[in-house]
Design a protein around this motif. Structure first.
Motif, short mmCIF file in Angstrom:
data_model
loop_
_atom_site.label_atom_id
_atom_site.label_comp_id
_atom_site.label_asym_id
_atom_site.label_seq_id
_atom_site.Cartn_x
_atom_site.Cartn_y
_atom_site.Cartn_z
N GLU A 155 0.93 -1.25 -0.06
CA GLU A 155 0.07 -0.11 -0.09
C GLU A 155 0.93 1.16 0.10
OE1 GLU A 155 -2.39 1.21 3.37
OE2 GLU A 155 -1.29 -0.23 4.78
N ARG B 109 -3.35 9.67 4.82
CA ARG B 109 -3.17 8.44 4.17
C ARG B 109 -1.52 8.30 3.88
NH1 ARG B 109 -5.68 7.50 -2.00
NH2 ARG B 109 -4.58 5.73 -2.29
N GLU B 193 -11.11 -6.64 8.26
CA GLU B 193 -11.71 -5.99 6.84
C GLU B 193 -10.89 -6.29 5.75
OE1 GLU B 193 -12.50 -1.84 7.66
OE2 GLU B 193 -10.62 -1.15 6.70
N LYS B 194 -11.39 -6.47 4.83
CA LYS B 194 -10.56 -6.81 3.33
C LYS B 194 -9.96 -5.63 2.94
CE LYS B 194 -9.21 -9.90 0.59
NZ LYS B 194 -7.79 -10.22 1.01
N ALA B 195 -8.85 -5.09 3.44
CA ALA B 195 -8.19 -3.97 3.10
C ALA B 195 -6.81 -4.17 3.40
CB ALA B 195 -8.50 -2.75 3.81
N TRP B 197 -4.24 -2.52 4.43
CA TRP B 197 -3.86 -2.11 5.91
C TRP B 197 -3.80 -3.29 7.11
CZ3 TRP B 197 -6.11 -1.85 10.79
CH2 TRP B 197 -7.72 -1.89 10.72
N ARG B 221 -12.63 -12.18 6.14
CA ARG B 221 -12.35 -10.81 5.89
C ARG B 221 -13.37 -10.41 5.10
NH1 ARG B 221 -6.80 -10.23 5.05
NH2 ARG B 221 -7.47 -7.99 5.26
N SER B 223 -15.98 -7.47 3.64
CA SER B 223 -15.69 -6.08 2.85
C SER B 223 -15.47 -4.86 3.92
CB SER B 223 -16.86 -6.05 1.81
OG SER B 223 -17.07 -4.53 1.45
N PRO B 224 -14.78 -3.95 3.62
CA PRO B 224 -14.79 -2.89 4.46
C PRO B 224 -16.11 -2.07 4.64
CG PRO B 224 -13.10 -2.66 3.20
CD PRO B 224 -13.69 -3.86 2.51
N SER B 250 -13.34 0.93 8.96
CA SER B 250 -14.52 1.24 8.03
C SER B 250 -15.80 1.07 8.60
CB SER B 250 -14.51 0.95 6.59
OG SER B 250 -13.32 1.19 5.96
#
Lengths: 346, 425
Positions: A155, B109, B193-195, B197, B221, B223-224, B250
């Motif tokens: 990322e 970010r 969550e599927k992200a 980070w 996992r 979805s966010p 999220s």
């Protein structure tokens, strides 16, 4: 001496008869002159930064127009070319210390290869199916980026790239001149026999094939050419930002290029460039009303497309110029007869 | 004669007015750009925290720079970094070259902050980070001190330490369950969550939980932005999990907590749930998010003497609890201390003073490590664990951890239905 004088006179006559006769060409001339001379009046780093990015995105938008506007191969995932080139340039610059004047062309070649790879399966598809398939490719690549963070930086992306040049002014001239040269090259491609074939494929592919044209080869070529120019933009972007991250592959990047192009006017090359030069700085101007910024921006684009469905540049051009119904040459709108064949323009 | 004396009087009066006004003219305000995603809650936190600090300083006459008091002027700069990285870099350039900011505070970010950091370093401007947790931002200081020395992270704590706090919270709940319910070996369901980070967090959990004497029953996992988590929750329940270890930043944090409460899943939620840090969480889950435990930065406890006044004023003024981006409040205080100590605004002279920072702020005792990262640990900033207990978001960690229990901290409570479930067994 006499020969030199003759040549100067010839160029001036040509300039007067081919450029000064059409307002659109005069506008292009003023635009180019303004870009080249701007640093004489202001070297504000913020202004130069905006214009540097505008030039990069103008190449990107024009490359989309070459593929989707001219050939009709609706690409909803154009960020793929941009991202592939940006990542390629970034990775080889950081890991192998190769200077940017090599990494940018190598990145563009990687984008050409990508164009070839995605072009082959996409040749069987048309319209909505093609658009949706192309949309998937950058998302797949983003998945790969996150899957191998040791290579791609995950990322965070890849950072610490070499600068494009040592100064903001040099960056400005490099990107501006490249934008003008590459845009001119793209325009010449579309104005050539190849361009006419690409145009014909968009209008009626079956008719083209009936005429003996290998449309597969031309469509593939359009993918590769578009990939090359988008790749140059991606490589430039990487070295300007000095960081390449997953944002280069985001859906918003793909859609932004479509918005710029449609706003400016597709199938023209100069339309998308104008679109970027209007919309990208406009987003900055609208910072004065931060809460309303995106709303005003969206409304403006919507209203423009509602009243100028062909895009803002073709709309303006049609107001100030007329096309001769007989010889198809354009003349200034105030003329009653064609400047070449003298046919009645009204 | 009379006329000339009147003229003299006017002239003298003008000189007097000018003389009285001179310090005001001379003392330009100190311009601090607050840069963040202003259309989002994170950016609002940046701005709210900074506004409170600036107002308090200006009420006291400003910051003393070499004996002259100078007011603080905040510049709000929207980075729009969630949607566009070029926008964020343009915003940074705008703050430096157009707004002529003396200092830069904010960022969120990481991908955007890396580029923004480079622009600030190019211009040799002090940039106090208040949002991005990634270690790379401070690693750059170690790798190339001369270039990156202008960067300092105020908040949040480094993501390595965030993970550490996360596991400390998990361990605390596991111990409570073992002690109160007699469960010999805790089974954990990892839900992230599927992200991107959350990926390293899942990897670390997979590696470390067995070492901590816990079993992993599975990894989920969602979805966010999922609005339904019943499938995951049913599977977790069937898998026999004793604890659900969450990593949510999220909106999925709301339906997950709400449905876990509705289904009375016999496993408490522990970990990161950004939604649960907000005051609106209770209403959003209809009270079903009761007993959810999450990492936080601020809470209604006395970390230092500044915490409660800050927390209460923030909540009263902005109708919500401060999130960690409100650390801009601390950032301005840190700057103030350094400026007053050195009597200058010159970045190179301020850096040694900033490096020696040791002051108490609402989030704890603030000091910087060699790589200009905020120090985490007992006696410094620790972070908090907050739990929803019957409509109140209370602090439950640190609780007797390394001899630290902040005044106002209460013991962790297991959900009533979890207690009933295991006692029936």
């Amino acid at each position: 001496m006499g020969l030199i004088w003759f040549q100067i006179k010839r160029v001036f006559t040509l300039f007067r008869s081919e450029v000064l006769v059409l307002p659109s060409r005069v506008a292009v001339l003023i635009f180019v002159a303004a870009l080249v001379l701007l640093p004489l009046f202001s070297q504000d780093p913020y202004l130069l930064r905006i214009l540097i990015l505008t030039s990069v995105f103008a190449i990107f938008a024009a490359s989309w127009d070459l593929l989707s506007g001219f050939t009709g191969q609706m690409n909803f995932g154009h960020a793929l070319f941009f991202g592939v080139a940006a990542y390629t340039s970034g990775l080889i610059n950081v890991h192998f210390k190769i200077p940017h004047f090599f990494t940018i062309p190598i990145g563009a070649l990687a984008a050409v290869l990508t164009g070839l790879i995605i072009g082959i399966p996409c040749l069987r598809l048309r319209h909505t199916y093609l658009a949706l398939t192309t949309l998937a490719f950058p998302l797949i690549l983003m998945g790969v980026v996150f899957a191998i963070p040791d290579v791609t930086g995950g990322e965070l992306g890849v950072s610490g790239l070499d600068r494009l040049s040592g100064s903001r002014l040099r960056d400005y001239y490099i990107t501006t001149i490249l934008m003008l040269l590459l845009s001119f090259t793209m325009w010449k491609i579309t104005d050539s026999k190849t361009g006419i074939i690409l145009h014909a494929i968009r209008e009626d592919e079956l008719a083209c094939r009936t005429a003996g044209i290998n449309t597969t080869r031309y469509k593939l070529m359009a993918f590769c050419l578009s990939g090359f120019f988008a790749g140059i933009a991606g490589g430039l972007y990487a070295h300007i930002m000095r960081t390449v991250g997953p944002s280069t592959l985001e859906v918003s990047m793909s859609f932004q290029v479509i918005i710029w192009s449609i706003f400016g006017g597709v199938a023209s090359i100069y339309g998308p460039i104008a679109g970027v030069f209007i919309l990208f700085p406009l987003a900055e101007v609208l910072r004065v009303v931060p809460e309303w910024r995106m709303l005003i921006f969206a409304l403006l684009v919507l209203l423009t497309l509602l009243f100028m469905p062909e895009g803002i540049i073709p709309w303006i051009r049609d107001k100030i110029e007329k096309q001769c119904p007989r010889c198809k040459i354009r003349s200034v709108a105030i003329r009653k007869t064609c400047r070449v064949c003298t046919a009645d323009l009204d | 004669m009379k006329r000339s004396s009147i003229l003299w009087t006017i002239f003298l009066a003008l000189i007097l007015v000018a003389a009285a006004g001179a310090p005001c003219w001379a003392a330009d305000p100190i311009r601090i750009a607050i840069i963040g995603p202003m259309q989002f809650t994170q950016g609002e936190g940046h701005w709210n925290g900074a506004t409170m600090a600036a107002e308090q300083i200006n009420k006291g006459g400003g910051i003393s720079v070499g004996g002259a008091k100078r007011l603080v002027e905040l510049i709000k700069v929207d980075s729009n970094e969630f949607l566009s990285i070029p926008d964020a870099t343009n915003a940074m350039e705008l703050a430096i070259s157009r707004h002529r900011a003396d200092f830069l505070i904010g960022g969120f970010r990481t991908e955007a902050v890396l580029v923004m950091q480079d622009i600030a370093m190019d211009n040799k401007k002090i940039f106090l980070g208040c949002g991005a947790a990634h270690p790379e931002l401070c690693d750059r200081v170690t790798k190339n001190y001369d270039r990156y020395k202008y960067w300092f992270r105020i908040t949040p704590i480094n993501s390595k330490f965030l993970i550490k706090v996360d596991f400390l919270l998990l361990n605390m709940v596991a111990q409570v369950m073992q002690k109160e319910l007699g469960i010999p070996k805790i089974k954990v369901a990892i839900v992230a969550e599927k992200a991107a980070w959350a990926d390293p967090l899942v990897a670390v959990a997979n590696e470390n939980l067995p070492k901590m004497g816990m079993d992993i029953v599975g990894v989920w996992r969602p979805s966010p932005v999922a609005t339904d988590a019943t499938a995951e929750l049913s599977a977790i329940q069937r898998a026999g999990a004793n604890i659900i270890f969450t990593s949510f930043s999220s909106s999925v944090g709301i339906p997950f907590a709400k449905q876990a409460g509705e289904l009375k899943v016999p496993a408490p939620l522990v970990g990161i749930n950004v939604e649960a840090q907000k005051d609106g969480f209770w209403a959003a889950t209809g009270g079903q998010g009761n007993y959810g435990l999450t990492i936080s930065t601020y809470g209604p406890v006395k970390i230092t003497e500044h915490t409660l006044p800050f927390f209460n004023e923030y909540r009263q003024r902005f109708k919500e609890a401060p999130n960690y981006t409100a650390g801009t409040y601390d950032a301005i205080d840190v700057l103030k201390a350094a400026i007053e100590k050195t009597g200058t605004l010159e970045a190179d002279k301020l850096i040694p003073a900033l490096e020696q920072t040791d002051l108490k702020g609402p989030a704890g005792r603030l000091a910087f490590s060699k790589d200009h990262d905020v120090v985490w640990g007992p006696g410094y900033t620790t972070g908090l664990g907050t739990q929803w207990q019957d409509g109140k978001n209370v602090v439950v960690w640190p609780y007797q951890w390394e001899n630290i229990t902040y005044e106002g901290t209460v013991p962790y409570k297991l959900p009533s239905w979890v207690m009933e479930h295991y006692k029936k067994k």
